[in-house]
Design a protein around this motif. Structure first.
Motif, PDB file in Angstrom:
ATOM      1  N   THR A  79      39.827  38.582  43.332  1.00  0.00           N
ATOM      2  CA  THR A  79      41.006  38.154  42.570  1.00  0.00           C
ATOM      3  C   THR A  79      41.972  37.414  43.486  1.00  0.00           C
ATOM      4  OG1 THR A  79      40.800  39.969  40.985  1.00  0.00           O
ATOM      5  CG2 THR A  79      42.978  38.945  41.196  1.00  0.00           C
ATOM      6  N   ARG A 113      40.119  43.478  34.598  1.00  0.00           N
ATOM      7  CA  ARG A 113      41.212  42.769  33.908  1.00  0.00           C
ATOM      8  C   ARG A 113      41.915  41.813  34.865  1.00  0.00           C
ATOM      9  NH1 ARG A 113      44.872  47.092  30.996  1.00  0.00           N
ATOM     10  NH2 ARG A 113      45.954  45.206  30.359  1.00  0.00           N
ATOM     11  N   GLU A 132      39.483  38.835  35.545  1.00  0.00           N
ATOM     12  CA  GLU A 132      39.411  37.968  34.365  1.00  0.00           C
ATOM     13  C   GLU A 132      40.672  37.105  34.246  1.00  0.00           C
ATOM     14  OE1 GLU A 132      38.779  41.020  31.486  1.00  0.00           O
ATOM     15  OE2 GLU A 132      36.597  41.048  31.797  1.00  0.00           O
ATOM     16  N   HIS A 133      41.822  37.683  34.532  1.00  0.00           N
ATOM     17  CA  HIS A 133      43.089  36.945  34.506  1.00  0.00           C
ATOM     18  C   HIS A 133      43.065  35.812  35.534  1.00  0.00           C
ATOM     19  CE1 HIS A 133      47.449  36.294  34.255  1.00  0.00           C
ATOM     20  NE2 HIS A 133      47.483  36.386  35.567  1.00  0.00           N
ATOM     21  N   VAL A 145      40.453  34.305  36.803  1.00  0.00           N
ATOM     22  CA  VAL A 145      39.494  33.284  36.358  1.00  0.00           C
ATOM     23  C   VAL A 145      40.163  32.359  35.333  1.00  0.00           C
ATOM     24  CG1 VAL A 145      37.346  32.915  35.063  1.00  0.00           C
ATOM     25  CG2 VAL A 145      37.431  34.634  36.882  1.00  0.00           C
ATOM     26  N   ARG A 146      40.916  32.930  34.394  1.00  0.00           N
ATOM     27  CA  ARG A 146      41.627  32.112  33.399  1.00  0.00           C
ATOM     28  C   ARG A 146      42.644  31.198  34.066  1.00  0.00           C
ATOM     29  NH1 ARG A 146      41.426  36.865  30.530  1.00  0.00           N
ATOM     30  NH2 ARG A 146      43.559  37.427  31.072  1.00  0.00           N
ATOM     31  N   LEU A 147      43.370  31.717  35.066  1.00  0.00           N
ATOM     32  CA  LEU A 147      44.371  30.898  35.749  1.00  0.00           C
ATOM     33  C   LEU A 147      43.726  29.739  36.506  1.00  0.00           C
ATOM     34  CD1 LEU A 147      46.873  33.586  37.081  1.00  0.00           C
ATOM     35  CD2 LEU A 147      47.153  32.043  35.131  1.00  0.00           C
ATOM     36  N   ASP A 193      41.003  28.215  35.643  1.00  0.00           N
ATOM     37  CA  ASP A 193      40.645  27.262  34.594  1.00  0.00           C
ATOM     38  C   ASP A 193      41.872  26.495  34.108  1.00  0.00           C
ATOM     39  OD1 ASP A 193      38.679  26.173  32.609  1.00  0.00           O
ATOM     40  OD2 ASP A 193      40.057  27.173  31.206  1.00  0.00           O
ATOM     41  N   GLN A 194      42.973  27.202  33.865  1.00  0.00           N
ATOM     42  CA  GLN A 194      44.201  26.562  33.389  1.00  0.00           C
ATOM     43  C   GLN A 194      44.775  25.584  34.412  1.00  0.00           C
ATOM     44  OE1 GLN A 194      46.751  29.851  32.321  1.00  0.00           O
ATOM     45  NE2 GLN A 194      45.457  30.429  30.594  1.00  0.00           N
ATOM     46  N   ARG A 222      37.239  24.720  38.357  1.00  0.00           N
ATOM     47  CA  ARG A 222      36.142  25.583  37.960  1.00  0.00           C
ATOM     48  C   ARG A 222      35.665  26.314  39.205  1.00  0.00           C
ATOM     49  NH1 ARG A 222      31.373  23.428  39.628  1.00  0.00           N
ATOM     50  NH2 ARG A 222      31.468  21.227  40.199  1.00  0.00           N
ATOM     51  N   THR A 231      31.524  38.859  34.950  1.00  0.00           N
ATOM     52  CA  THR A 231      32.990  38.804  34.888  1.00  0.00           C
ATOM     53  C   THR A 231      33.508  37.422  35.274  1.00  0.00           C
ATOM     54  OG1 THR A 231      33.078  41.161  35.434  1.00  0.00           O
ATOM     55  CG2 THR A 231      35.116  39.925  35.679  1.00  0.00           C
TER      56      THR A 231
END
Length: 156
Positions: free
Chosen positions: A43, A73, A76-77, A79-81, A83-84, A88, A117
């Motif tokens: 993370t 969790r 996953e957060h 990974v989203r950040l 991407d945003q 990649r 994940t």
């Protein structure tokens, strides 16, 4: 690229969770969440790769909502950040440093958990296991560490 590191004290009576996999052991790791040092290190590596701080900024241990939380969790957060932010994830290389128990029989399960994940193919997820050769707090059986390096690339 991003680099991450985490350390937690050994704690009797807790589950030993590494990369989302519960490892049979007579101890676990002490922490506010589930203390999954491998998920924490990855993370931090992801957050660092896109200059978004560290795990403590996003999930402070002073916040009771994260008490006992599954570290998946947090990952996953992150990974989203990534991407945003327009990137990649390309690959992950990680190391767990723990004197005992031996972890080699859990490598595939941990890699599979991480790959799922992270949304990566298995061949882009590396997990290595080391001991500290009885040197320092890890070697004395007082703590465990994890290190991770991730590579990200701009999305086309």
């Amino acid at each position: 690229m991003g680099q991450g590191w985490d350390v937690h004290r050994i704690a009797p009576g807790r589950a030993l969770i590494l990369g989302g996999v519960t490892i049979p052991s007579d101890f676990g790791l002490d922490g506010h969440s589930d203390a999954d040092i491998l998920f924490h290190a990855i993370t931090d590596a992801l957050l660092g790769a896109v200059a978004l701080g560290d795990i403590g900024m996003h999930f402070p241990d002073s916040d009771p909502q994260w008490k006992g939380a599954a570290s998946a969790r947090f990952l996953e957060h992150a990974v989203r950040l990534v991407d945003q932010a327009g990137f990649r994830l390309v690959n992950v290389d990680s190391t767990v440093i723990l004197e005992r128990p031996k972890l080699k029989d859990y490598r595939l399960a941990i890699r599979e958990s991480l790959a799922k994940t992270l949304g990566l193919p298995l061949d882009r997820v590396s997990v290595k296991f080391k001991t500290a050769e009885r040197v320092g707090p890890v070697g004395e059986g007082l703590s465990a560490e994890a290190q991770a390096i991730v590579t990200v690339a701009s999305r086309p």
